[in-house]
Design a protein around this motif. Structure first.
Motif, PDB file in Angstrom:
ATOM      1  N   PHE A  12      36.439  78.653  81.230  1.00 17.15           N
ATOM      2  CA  PHE A  12      35.089  77.212  80.826  1.00 17.15           C
ATOM      3  C   PHE A  12      35.255  76.340  79.898  1.00 17.15           C
ATOM      4  O   PHE A  12      35.580  76.188  79.101  1.00 17.15           O
ATOM      5  CB  PHE A  12      34.134  78.491  80.431  1.00 17.15           C
ATOM      6  N   THR A  13      34.772  75.614  80.709  1.00 16.84           N
ATOM      7  CA  THR A  13      34.209  74.211  79.690  1.00 16.84           C
ATOM      8  C   THR A  13      32.681  73.866  79.772  1.00 16.84           C
ATOM      9  O   THR A  13      32.138  74.407  80.619  1.00 16.84           O
ATOM     10  CB  THR A  13      35.101  72.908  79.301  1.00 16.84           C
ATOM     11  N   ASN A  14      32.883  73.320  78.518  1.00 13.97           N
ATOM     12  CA  ASN A  14      30.555  72.536  78.568  1.00 13.97           C
ATOM     13  C   ASN A  14      30.319  71.277  79.471  1.00 13.97           C
ATOM     14  O   ASN A  14      29.980  70.524  78.997  1.00 13.97           O
ATOM     15  CB  ASN A  14      30.669  71.837  77.282  1.00 13.97           C
ATOM     16  N   THR A  15      30.758  72.081  80.459  1.00 16.78           N
ATOM     17  CA  THR A  15      31.478  70.763  81.321  1.00 16.78           C
ATOM     18  C   THR A  15      29.904  71.548  82.898  1.00 16.78           C
ATOM     19  O   THR A  15      29.708  72.585  83.671  1.00 16.78           O
ATOM     20  CB  THR A  15      31.821  69.838  82.495  1.00 16.78           C
ATOM     21  N   VAL A  16      29.679  70.386  84.174  1.00 22.60           N
ATOM     22  CA  VAL A  16      28.853  71.299  84.923  1.00 22.60           C
ATOM     23  C   VAL A  16      29.797  71.830  85.825  1.00 22.60           C
ATOM     24  O   VAL A  16      30.777  71.753  85.660  1.00 22.60           O
ATOM     25  CB  VAL A  16      28.212  69.920  85.869  1.00 22.60           C
ATOM     26  N   GLY A  31      30.658  65.735  75.957  1.00 15.89           N
ATOM     27  CA  GLY A  31      29.897  66.238  76.973  1.00 15.89           C
ATOM     28  C   GLY A  31      28.872  65.852  76.912  1.00 15.89           C
ATOM     29  O   GLY A  31      28.490  66.479  78.541  1.00 15.89           O
ATOM     30  N   GLN A  32      29.105  64.858  77.920  1.00  8.29           N
ATOM     31  CA  GLN A  32      27.822  63.267  77.863  1.00  8.29           C
ATOM     32  C   GLN A  32      28.997  62.603  79.083  1.00  8.29           C
ATOM     33  O   GLN A  32      29.685  62.899  78.995  1.00  8.29           O
ATOM     34  CB  GLN A  32      27.716  62.787  76.990  1.00  8.29           C
ATOM     35  N   ARG A  36      24.714  75.654  77.916  1.00 11.93           N
ATOM     36  CA  ARG A  36      26.279  74.946  77.816  1.00 11.93           C
ATOM     37  C   ARG A  36      27.206  74.068  79.004  1.00 11.93           C
ATOM     38  O   ARG A  36      27.712  73.928  79.021  1.00 11.93           O
ATOM     39  CB  ARG A  36      26.242  77.018  78.298  1.00 11.93           C
ATOM     40  N   TYR A  37      26.115  72.508  79.641  1.00  8.67           N
ATOM     41  CA  TYR A  37      26.523  71.888  79.541  1.00  8.67           C
ATOM     42  C   TYR A  37      24.792  71.064  79.789  1.00  8.67           C
ATOM     43  O   TYR A  37      23.972  71.495  80.159  1.00  8.67           O
ATOM     44  CB  TYR A  37      27.206  71.807  80.626  1.00  8.67           C
ATOM     45  N   HIS A  54      22.244  68.659  76.313  1.00  2.05           N
ATOM     46  CA  HIS A  54      22.534  68.862  75.186  1.00  2.05           C
ATOM     47  C   HIS A  54      24.142  69.420  76.123  1.00  2.05           C
ATOM     48  O   HIS A  54      23.812  69.643  77.412  1.00  2.05           O
ATOM     49  CB  HIS A  54      22.404  69.142  73.937  1.00  2.05           C
ATOM     50  N   ALA A  55      25.363  69.871  75.341  1.00  2.00           N
ATOM     51  CA  ALA A  55      26.209  70.072  76.114  1.00  2.00           C
ATOM     52  C   ALA A  55      26.472  71.753  76.240  1.00  2.00           C
ATOM     53  O   ALA A  55      26.943  72.232  76.531  1.00  2.00           O
ATOM     54  CB  ALA A  55      27.843  69.041  75.852  1.00  2.00           C
TER      55      ALA A  55
END
Ligand code: MCN
Length: 787
Positions: free
Chosen positions: A359-363, A700-701, A105-106, A45-46
């Protein structure tokens, strides 16, 4: 024996035979007695709360040695820090636990680690970890992430804003007001898409902890072993002098192996807890999910100019995607390394620019080849073309008109950088000549053939590289120094080992650094070994990135070699019963002035330095010297690139017909290696323009999660590159060199986009965002989306 001059010689890379014949040792090749393997369990999950994490089944699986979760690590591993605390930006540094404890968070965030007797068992057991999640809303787009109501990643970071940073110079408001009244203002939104670095080798770690001595040895794919040792100590609490970090063959990095990752600390932790050496190696899919990405800017950018094309100001705002946590250098990339170079190679007196780090839900996002400077060059170079088109000027003429004149160096920019040296006109002239600019423009005037439209694109750039001096590093919040160390050690038989604090991992310094020493000491190249990438062998160093190795590390080496020569001169004078001032050194021979036959070779002198039977008073035995070099300033390479493309209006495909790169990196040590560096950089930069791009779903996938989905460039996309050079030495560097490792990436992306936009002019298309895929171009031409 006289040795010909090697500085400037086209010598093949000495490191290549072992690399291409499979005779080199990479981290994953290492096998230690009793070694076990780690597999990190990652969140699918993100953004989610971890509601249950049951590792019992995994622990019971035959062959499993240990399983740890975030809770097991809590209190034993400190959070993963960031190392660039940019001042005046209200930087937020939310904790980054090595393994997530409550919240992921990612997609790819680690939640547990399984250690087993072999890597297959570790994988099987990892699949038995039962993690249950309560998904939370996710956000992957940095502009959406700052909007009201967006999902929040970190409790103490309102609106997901990690920092807001500004650069201002001159009076931008007045420049834009003037231009609005009596000139021209152009505004454009630019998206610099997210990229995935593709080093030949993915990341890997082998950690061994010896409980008796309390020593931790870590072999791993790092670009900067000493920084890694420092951060390993901070995170694990193991004292720095008990840690040795070794970078065997690293297999490339392109910036992605600068950061200190949670994974490295986790593997060291596992080694300490289990008492067994532990290996961890990512596969490519894990690499895409968990190794940093690069770029990812959205920018609103404006340019102000007079009607005659004189540019008077730029202003804008960038939303920089930082991913879920702050990676090691992340805050400095879209700010210091980006915002300070926005006016490029032009006399633009006014700038006002804001960067919002989000900040975002990514690597996490960090340095990828060029790191901030490609994004800056893209903005200004695209704008120059938009401006030329609006004013009906030739893009080459517009650039020339705005170049910083050659007699104005050292030149202080509106961003307050001092460019060391430059002469931009001749580089552009050479590029235009090599690509046959005038002829191509004539051909273009004849119109398309077979619905294929010719486009010509230029990019003239300047970059900051040779990162240092340390005082500036401190002033801009980098939590380290940027000097470099070198030791040149002569051995009794007259051979030399050169130790450098830089850590090349594909750039070829085992060859070029040996070339420097060969010339300085008159030694045959084969008698010189260059050692790097081992904190046990090298006192200190700051690593390889920011095209600094040659400028800073090479300078340290030449200074150390000169010290060796000074001492050898004393010993030679003593041996020859002459005054030190009468000794003349040439090609490895110390001769008495006026008596050329009265001479000793450096090999003879070295032997006596070690035998020490008769040394001059006050001279100590042995022959070696160290130097620590902190540069006075950055260096500022520059150049002009030109591309010719044909765009097929029926299919939207771009065919790259010709590419010319004229780069000025000061004095060139090895033209073959410099061309190789430029070629590699071009491929990466052109790929960003035409095909590469990481795609996340809104949830977030990572859709581009493998090489089958992420469009890495292929050789058949490229013509033979034509390279040219001008040579403008850096006045403050002892070798006169400037860096070259990133120039190709920095310059090529806008050259290609400018060329494609030039081809699309007949369709009234002025701008498309990258990557310029056939679909995007076809849709723009035909005004509809294909179904
Ligand atoms: N060189 C030269 N004369 C000059 C300048 C450089 O002969 N005037 C040579 C150098 O001695 C070195 C090479 O060119 O052999 C690159 O040197 P330099 O510009 O100092 O850059 P660095 O060695 O510091 O390398 C860093 C740079 C960066 S930032 C990235 S990212 C990058 C790159 O280099 N990653 C690479 N090139 C790469 N090449 C490979 N194969 N793999 C990577 O991961």
């Amino acid at each position: 024996m006289a040795v010909t001059k090697l500085f400037g010689a086209k010598i093949k890379r000495r490191e290549d035979p072992r690399l291409v014949r499979g005779q080199a040792t990479y981290t994953d090749d290492l096998v230690l007695p009793g070694m076990v393997y780690a597999q990190i369990v990652r969140s699918p999950h993100a953004h989610a709360r971890i509601t249950r994490l049951d590792v019992d089944a995994a622990r019971r699986h035959p062959g499993v040695v240990a399983v740890f979760t975030g809770r097991d690590l809590a209190g034993k591993l400190n959070p993963i820090p960031t190392a660039w605390l940019i001042p005046g930006s209200d930087l937020k540094t939310p904790p980054h636990p090595a393994l997530a404890v409550d919240t992921v968070r990612y997609a790819g965030d680690g939640v547990a680690v399984v250690v087993a007797e072999d890597r297959y068992t570790a994988r099987d057991a990892a699949a038995l970890v039962r993690a249950e999640y309560a998904p939370l809303p996710a956000v992957v787009d940095q502009v959406k992430a700052v909007a009201p109501g967006a999902p929040q990643l970190h409790a103490d970071v309102p609106k997901n804003i990690a920092f807001t940073w500004n650069v201002k110079g001159g009076d931008t408001d007045a420049a834009f007001a003037d231009a609005a009244r009596d000139g021209i203002v152009i505004a454009q939104r630019f998206v610099n898409q997210r990229l995935i670095p593709n080093a030949l080798e993915t990341r890997g770690v082998v950690a061994r902890y010896q409980s008796g001595s309390g020593e931790l040895t870590v072999w791993y794919t790092t670009q900067n072993p000493h920084i890694a040792r420092f951060l390993m100590s901070v995170v694990t609490g193991i004292p720095e002098h008990k840690i040795r970090v070794i970078a065997p063959e690293v297999g490339g990095g392109f910036g992605s192996k600068i950061p200190f990752y949670a994974d490295e600390a986790i593997v060291a932790f596992c080694a300490r807890e289990t008492g067994r050496p532990v290996k961890w190696s990512e596969d490519r899919r894990e690499n895409y999910l968990a190794t940093i990405h690069g770029r990812d800017h959205v920018t609103d950018f404006e340019i102000a100019a007079r009607k005659d094309g004189t540019v008077t100001g730029v202003r804008g705002k960038t939303w920089a995607n930082l991913g879920a946590y702050l990676s090691t250098a992340a805050p400095g990339i879209p700010t210091i390394l980006h915002g300070l170079i926005l006016t490029g190679c032009y006399t633009i007196p006014n700038i006002s620019y804001e960067v919002v780090g989000v900040f975002t839900n990514t690597v996490p996002v960090d340095a990828y080849r060029g790191a901030g400077r490609p994004e800056a060059t893209y903005l200004i170079e695209r704008m120059m073309d938009l401006l030329a088109a609006r004013l009906g000027l030739d893009p080459a003429d517009l650039r020339r008109k705005n170049f910083i004149p050659a007699d104005k160096f050292p030149y202080v920019t509106a961003e307050a950088l001092q460019y060391d040296s430059g002469n931009y006109g001749p580089a552009l002239d050479q590029a235009l000549k090599l690509i046959e600019y005038t002829r191509l423009r004539d051909v273009q005037k004849q119109g398309p053939k077979d619905n294929r439209y010719l486009g010509i694109g230029l990019s003239t750039y300047v970059e900051i590289c040779g990162l240092g001096p340390s005082a500036v590093a401190g002033a801009v919040g980098f939590q380290g120094g940027l000097w470099e160390s070198a030791t040149v050690r002569m051995h009794p038989t007259g051979k030399a080992t050169v130790f450098t604090g830089t850590s090349p991992h594909g750039q070829g310094e085992e060859t070029t650094f040996a070339q420097i020493v060969a010339d300085e000491l008159g030694l045959p190249l084969d008698d010189i070994e260059v050692v790097h990438g081992d904190t046990g062998a090298i006192a200190m160093g700051w690593g390889t990135y920011g095209s600094r190795s040659t400028v800073v590390g090479g300078a340290a080496i030449v200074l150390a070699a000169r010290r060796v020569k000074e001492k050898a001169t004393k010993i030679a004078a003593h041996m020859l019963e002459a005054a030190e001032g009468d000794i003349v050194f040439d090609h490895g021979r110390f001769a008495v002035r006026g008596a050329p036959d009265k001479a000793k070779t450096i090999q003879e002198v070295t032997l006596q330095a070690y035998l020490a039977w008769s040394l001059p008073p006050g001279v100590e035995p042995s022959l070696e010297a160290s130097a620590f070099y902190d540069p006075e300033n950055f260096t500022f390479p520059f150049g002009a690139h030109a591309a010719a493309v044909k765009v097929n209006a029926d299919t939207g495909e771009v065919e790259l017909r010709r590419y010319v790169a004229v780069d000025d990196c000061g004095r060139v040590i090895n033209p073959l290696i410099v061309d190789g560096q430029v070629h590699g950089g071009l491929v990466q930069g052109i790929a960003q323009a035409l095909c590469e791009g990481a795609v996340y779903t809104p949830e977030g996938q990572l859709l581009t999660g493998s090489m089958a989905d992420y469009a890495v460039p292929k050789a058949n996309m490229f013509p033979t590159f034509v390279t040219g050079h001008t040579e403008t030495p850096s006045p403050h560097n002892p070798l006169g060199v400037k860096g070259v490792g990133e120039t190709g990436t920095i310059a090529s992306t806008p050259a290609i986009v400018n060329a494609v936009m030039d081809a699309l002019k007949p369709f009234g298309i002025t701008h498309l965002d990258m990557p310029l895929t056939p679909e995007r171009i076809w849709t723009a031409i035909h005004g509809t989306t294909r179904r």
